[in-house]
Write a protein that holds these residues in place. Structure first.
Motif, PDB file in Angstrom:
ATOM      1  N   TYR A 564      -4.122  -3.179  -3.225  1.00 17.12           N
ATOM      2  CA  TYR A 564      -3.277  -3.924  -2.297  1.00 17.12           C
ATOM      3  C   TYR A 564      -2.032  -4.453  -3.014  1.00 17.12           C
ATOM      4  O   TYR A 564      -0.902  -4.344  -2.509  1.00 17.12           O
ATOM      5  CB  TYR A 564      -4.054  -5.094  -1.694  1.00 17.12           C
ATOM      6  N   SER A 567       0.429  -1.713  -3.766  1.00 16.17           N
ATOM      7  CA  SER A 567       1.113  -1.306  -2.542  1.00 16.17           C
ATOM      8  C   SER A 567       2.246  -2.269  -2.220  1.00 16.17           C
ATOM      9  O   SER A 567       3.361  -1.848  -1.869  1.00 16.17           O
ATOM     10  CB  SER A 567       0.120  -1.249  -1.380  1.00 16.17           C
ATOM     11  N   GLN A 568       1.974  -3.558  -2.346  1.00 14.93           N
ATOM     12  CA  GLN A 568       2.992  -4.567  -2.056  1.00 14.93           C
ATOM     13  C   GLN A 568       4.144  -4.502  -3.051  1.00 14.93           C
ATOM     14  O   GLN A 568       5.269  -4.897  -2.736  1.00 14.93           O
ATOM     15  CB  GLN A 568       2.345  -5.947  -2.065  1.00 14.93           C
ATOM     16  N   GLY A 586      -2.489   0.908   5.631  1.00 13.25           N
ATOM     17  CA  GLY A 586      -1.470   0.816   6.673  1.00 13.25           C
ATOM     18  C   GLY A 586      -1.311  -0.531   7.323  1.00 13.25           C
ATOM     19  O   GLY A 586      -0.723  -0.637   8.403  1.00 13.25           O
ATOM     20  N   VAL A 587      -1.805  -1.609   6.684  1.00 17.44           N
ATOM     21  CA  VAL A 587      -1.663  -2.955   7.248  1.00 17.44           C
ATOM     22  C   VAL A 587      -0.335  -3.541   6.763  1.00 17.44           C
ATOM     23  O   VAL A 587      -0.116  -3.658   5.552  1.00 17.44           O
ATOM     24  CB  VAL A 587      -2.832  -3.865   6.833  1.00 17.44           C
ATOM     25  N   PRO A 588       0.583  -3.886   7.670  1.00 17.37           N
ATOM     26  CA  PRO A 588       1.886  -4.426   7.249  1.00 17.37           C
ATOM     27  C   PRO A 588       1.730  -5.638   6.339  1.00 17.37           C
ATOM     28  O   PRO A 588       0.921  -6.530   6.593  1.00 17.37           O
ATOM     29  CB  PRO A 588       2.552  -4.805   8.581  1.00 17.37           C
ATOM     30  N   SER A 591      -0.934  -3.311   2.948  1.00 16.33           N
ATOM     31  CA  SER A 591      -1.269  -1.967   2.454  1.00 16.33           C
ATOM     32  C   SER A 591      -0.474  -0.882   3.161  1.00 16.33           C
ATOM     33  O   SER A 591      -0.962   0.222   3.355  1.00 16.33           O
ATOM     34  CB  SER A 591      -2.770  -1.715   2.644  1.00 16.33           C
ATOM     35  N   GLU A 592       0.774  -1.200   3.544  1.00 16.61           N
ATOM     36  CA  GLU A 592       1.538  -0.207   4.295  1.00 16.61           C
ATOM     37  C   GLU A 592       1.898   1.029   3.467  1.00 16.61           C
ATOM     38  O   GLU A 592       2.263   2.073   4.023  1.00 16.61           O
ATOM     39  CB  GLU A 592       2.820  -0.819   4.892  1.00 16.61           C
ATOM     40  N   ASN A 593       1.782   0.939   2.138  1.00 11.06           N
ATOM     41  CA  ASN A 593       2.072   2.085   1.276  1.00 11.06           C
ATOM     42  C   ASN A 593       0.823   2.884   0.900  1.00 11.06           C
ATOM     43  O   ASN A 593       0.884   3.750   0.028  1.00 11.06           O
ATOM     44  CB  ASN A 593       2.780   1.614  -0.001  1.00 11.06           C
ATOM     45  N   THR A 595      -2.416   5.336   2.047  1.00 13.34           N
ATOM     46  CA  THR A 595      -3.104   6.183   3.018  1.00 13.34           C
ATOM     47  C   THR A 595      -4.494   6.503   2.479  1.00 13.34           C
ATOM     48  O   THR A 595      -4.699   6.586   1.263  1.00 13.34           O
ATOM     49  CB  THR A 595      -2.354   7.504   3.269  1.00 13.34           C
ATOM     50  N   PRO A 670      -6.326   1.295  10.271  1.00 15.12           N
ATOM     51  CA  PRO A 670      -6.572  -0.108   9.883  1.00 15.12           C
ATOM     52  C   PRO A 670      -7.799  -0.714  10.552  1.00 15.12           C
ATOM     53  O   PRO A 670      -8.400  -1.651  10.018  1.00 15.12           O
ATOM     54  CB  PRO A 670      -5.285  -0.817  10.332  1.00 15.12           C
TER      55      PRO A 670
END
Length: 701
Positions: A564, A567-568, A586-588, A591-593, A595, A670
């Motif tokens: 996490y 990703s941030q 995929g959680v804004p 973890s948006e980066n 897959t 998600p």
């Protein structure tokens, strides 16, 4: 033939407050549902669909006997603390029962559809009453000659207590009445074990002028002839049932003078493990069901099933059925690596450079041949090897025994606690000891899960160490069914680390500053964290930063948190996780980066491969370890770098193939659900692309 009912209506569990993680056990259920989807996929060959249906059953058996059993024990002990995903044992167990109940209902609906399709193709599952007079006569003869002699009716009354019901064995519950008794008198009860050493499916001689192949179930044949076991009584009802017991071993390793003897005792005690699941035929006589639940002390996890209990029999049925190759995948003949094929001296081939094997596309026979030559080569001084799960007729074990008998120093670390393979490993350990091998059972409290072989050879310029490291077990049978990577190398740093690792497993040794390896539980977790954080630093500096990691499961909370954080920081992370995944992609803002994809296909995706872009200078590792708490903290695990640039590129290509799959890949959402990664592009099936000989040779110029 397609229904399942759960006894009782469990109260709806509250949604956990923690939203950052997916629960491990619920994620596993989603994985088994993906296996079920393969059985439902009309593009999959018919008999392969039957096999997937069987795998759903065997998966669920293990899940119930280990994971659900552990939760049941916690509930009985009054433990009610929530895990890091927000579930208490009681709340999680209720949700598991609901979801598995729905899955089994879906499974038997699929079974009904597949048996209908089989019937159209000339394979019929029939009831005894559907047979003609000639067929019945032959089945009667089969029963009296083959089945009847091995049956043992076990009555339950004041003088004969309820017998031991073995876990995962099929039984018939028989409700009886004496011929002279009044109908309102309490019935008699008995159980009959369905012999597990006879085939569940019995082929019935065909009707004249018929091309169909007809089968009946063994339990149906016994039920038809049940009166032969109870003279003087009338059978009021006969229904199958099956019990699942807690199968997790609880060992006191520190207090055990002999670990082998302690495990043998635990295996015997496993027969009396506490019941965790009861399966019974839908419509079972109420008296029989109440008695079973009372005697087995099980109430909350009872499945009433319309159809044959335990569909695992379908695996052998589909695999051995003659003359139906059109309904199977084309047979794969693994290629033999040309590096070994072009020489009689495998050691000479390895001195020219490292070698990578990709199973099942390349043959595991190369590993067998390597050990066989090591066993007979006079220049080989010592062989050291770890064994976790080996095949029934292992050539490797034979080579190790021959090497010891030839006077070589042979050390084998045998993991006796490999779940459900304990008895087989005990047998191999005794055979190796008898041949003169030094057999070690690993370190107290840790399972030895690393897959490594070290061969020490005297050569003209001194001792040279040849090392094989793998992502999968030294098992020639599963190497034809699992995708795994094996690396042969003579790299000095790898050889040094291999020597130290075996010294730690067999003797006393202080923690080591590893030159090449990452080793759990010592430093693998810290090394992985450092690699992930380094990618974050590269991203912050504007350099290439990407992680591609392929594994079977991801459930370690700290590892999820590290991903996490990366990703941030801007690191692109692609995870290929076949089974359990506790990370939400995929959680804004979180973890948006990231897959996450899972591939369930013909072969079991089993390799553990990790790639780090490292600012444009990629590093690649292969490993025995998933990113789970047990692997990183309670097992001896190993990850090894792939140093050779050509082999590194092959591993990267294997990872890219998985990321390109848009046929058998599912992407994690998600909300914890998986959706197929299909798109409008040309279909790309990674396992089939790897099967392509031309493509494969292009990777290996």
């Amino acid at each position: 033939m397609g229904n399942v009912m759960m006894e009782g209506k469990p109260s709806k569990p509250k949604q956990p407050q923690t939203a950052k993680y997916i629960n491990r056990d619920l994620s596993w259920i989603e994985f088994n549902r993906r296996v079920l989807e393969e059985a439902q996929d009309g593009s999959t060959p018919l008999l392969e669909r039957i096999k997937f249906l069987s795998i759903v059953s065997t998966n669920l058996d293990e899940f119930m006997s280990v994971r659900a059993a552990g939760l049941t024990d916690q509930v009985k002990a009054g433990y009610n603390k929530a895990d890091f995903t927000g579930y208490t044992p009681d709340g999680l167990l209720r949700r598991i029962r609901k979801r598995t109940g729905n899955m089994v209902q879906d499974q038997y609906r699929t079974y009904r559809e597949l048996t209908r399709t089989l019937g159209k193709e000339g394979l019929v599952f029939a009831a005894y009453d559907d047979l003609n007079a000639s067929q019945k006569k032959q089945m009667d003869r089969y029963y009296h000659d083959i089945v009847y002699p091995v049956l043992t009716p076990m009555a339950v009354d004041q003088s004969r207590p309820f017998p031991l019901v073995h876990s995962l064995h099929l039984y018939l519950a028989v409700v009886l009445q004496k011929e002279r008794d009044r109908e309102d008198e309490e019935p008699y009860f008995a159980i009959v074990q369905v012999p597990s050493n006879l085939s569940r499916t019995i082929q019935v001689p065909g009707r004249s002028n018929s091309v169909k192949m007809t089968y009946i179930m063994l339990e149906d044949l016994i039920e038809t002839h049940i009166q032969s076991l109870f003279a003087g009584y009338t059978a009021l009802a006969v229904h199958p049932f099956r019990l699942t017991r807690n199968a997790d071993l609880t060992l006191n390793e520190e207090g055990a003078e002999d670990l082998l003897e302690e495990i043998e005792k635990e295996l015997r005690r496993r027969r009396w493990g506490s019941p965790v699941r009861l399966e019974a035929a839908k419509g079972i006589h109420p008296y029989a069901l109440d008695l079973l639940k009372e005697e087995l002390e099980i109430a909350d996890n009872t499945f009433l099933i319309e159809g044959p209990l335990d569909l695992s029999f379908l695996m052998k049925f589909a695999a051995t059925l003659p003359g139906f190759d059109a309904f199977r995948y084309p047979k794969l003949e693994p290629g033999y690596p040309r590096e070994f094929e072009e020489t009689d001296d495998l050691f000479e081939a390895l001195r020219t450079g490292d070698m990578l094997l990709y199973h099942p596309y390349e043959s595991f026979a190369a590993v067998d041949d390597f050990l066989e030559q090591a066993a007979t080569d006079p220049a080989v001084m010592a062989i050291k090897m770890t064994l976790y799960r080996v095949s029934g007729n292992s050539a490797l074990v034979q080579s190790l025994a021959r090497a010891a008998e030839a006077g070589k120093q042979v050390t084998v670390v045998v993991e006796l606690k490999a779940r459900f393979d304990e008895e087989r490993n005990i047998a191999w350990a005794r055979k190796l000891e008898k041949a003169g091998c030094h057999v070690v059972y690993g370190l107290v409290g840790l399972k030895t899960h690393a897959k490594i072989t070290l061969v020490v050879r005297q050569e003209e310029d001194g001792l040279r160490r040849y090392v094989h490291v793998g992502t999968g077990n030294y098992n020639g049978s599963t190497a034809r069914l699992y995708t795994d990577i094996g690396l042969f190398t003579t790299h000095p740093d790898v050889g040094d680390d291999a020597t130290v690792l075996f010294n730690e497993m067999t003797g006393y040794s202080t923690p080591h500053d590893w030159k090449a390896f990452g080793v759990a539980p010592a430093d693998m977790k810290a090394k992985l964290f450092a690699l992930i954080r380094r990618e974050a630093e590269h991203a912050a500096a504007g350099r290439p930063a990407r992680i591609i990691a392929k594994m079977n499961a991801l459930s370690h909370q700290e590892m999820v948190d590290e991903l996490y954080a990366a990703s941030q920081a801007g690191v692109k992370i692609d995870l290929i996780v076949r089974g359990v995944c506790c990370l939400k992609p995929g959680v804004p803002g979180l973890s948006e980066n990231i897959t996450v994809r899972s591939i369930v296909d013909r072969f079991l995706e089993h390799s553990r491969l990790f790639s780090f872009d490292n600012g444009g200078e990629p590093q690649v590792w292969l490993s025995s370890a998933d990113w789970m708490t047990r692997n990183l903290t309670r097992r001896i695990e190993l990850m090894c770098p792939v140093v050779d640039l050509r082999l590194r590129d092959i591993v990267l290509q294997i990872l890219r193939l998985s990321l390109m799959d848009n046929v058998k890949a599912r992407q994690l959402q998600p909300n914890g659900q998986y959706v197929r990664a299909n798109n409008a592009l040309t279909p790309f099936r990674s396992q089939f692309e790897a099967l392509d000989v031309v493509t494969w040779k292009q990777w290996r110029p």
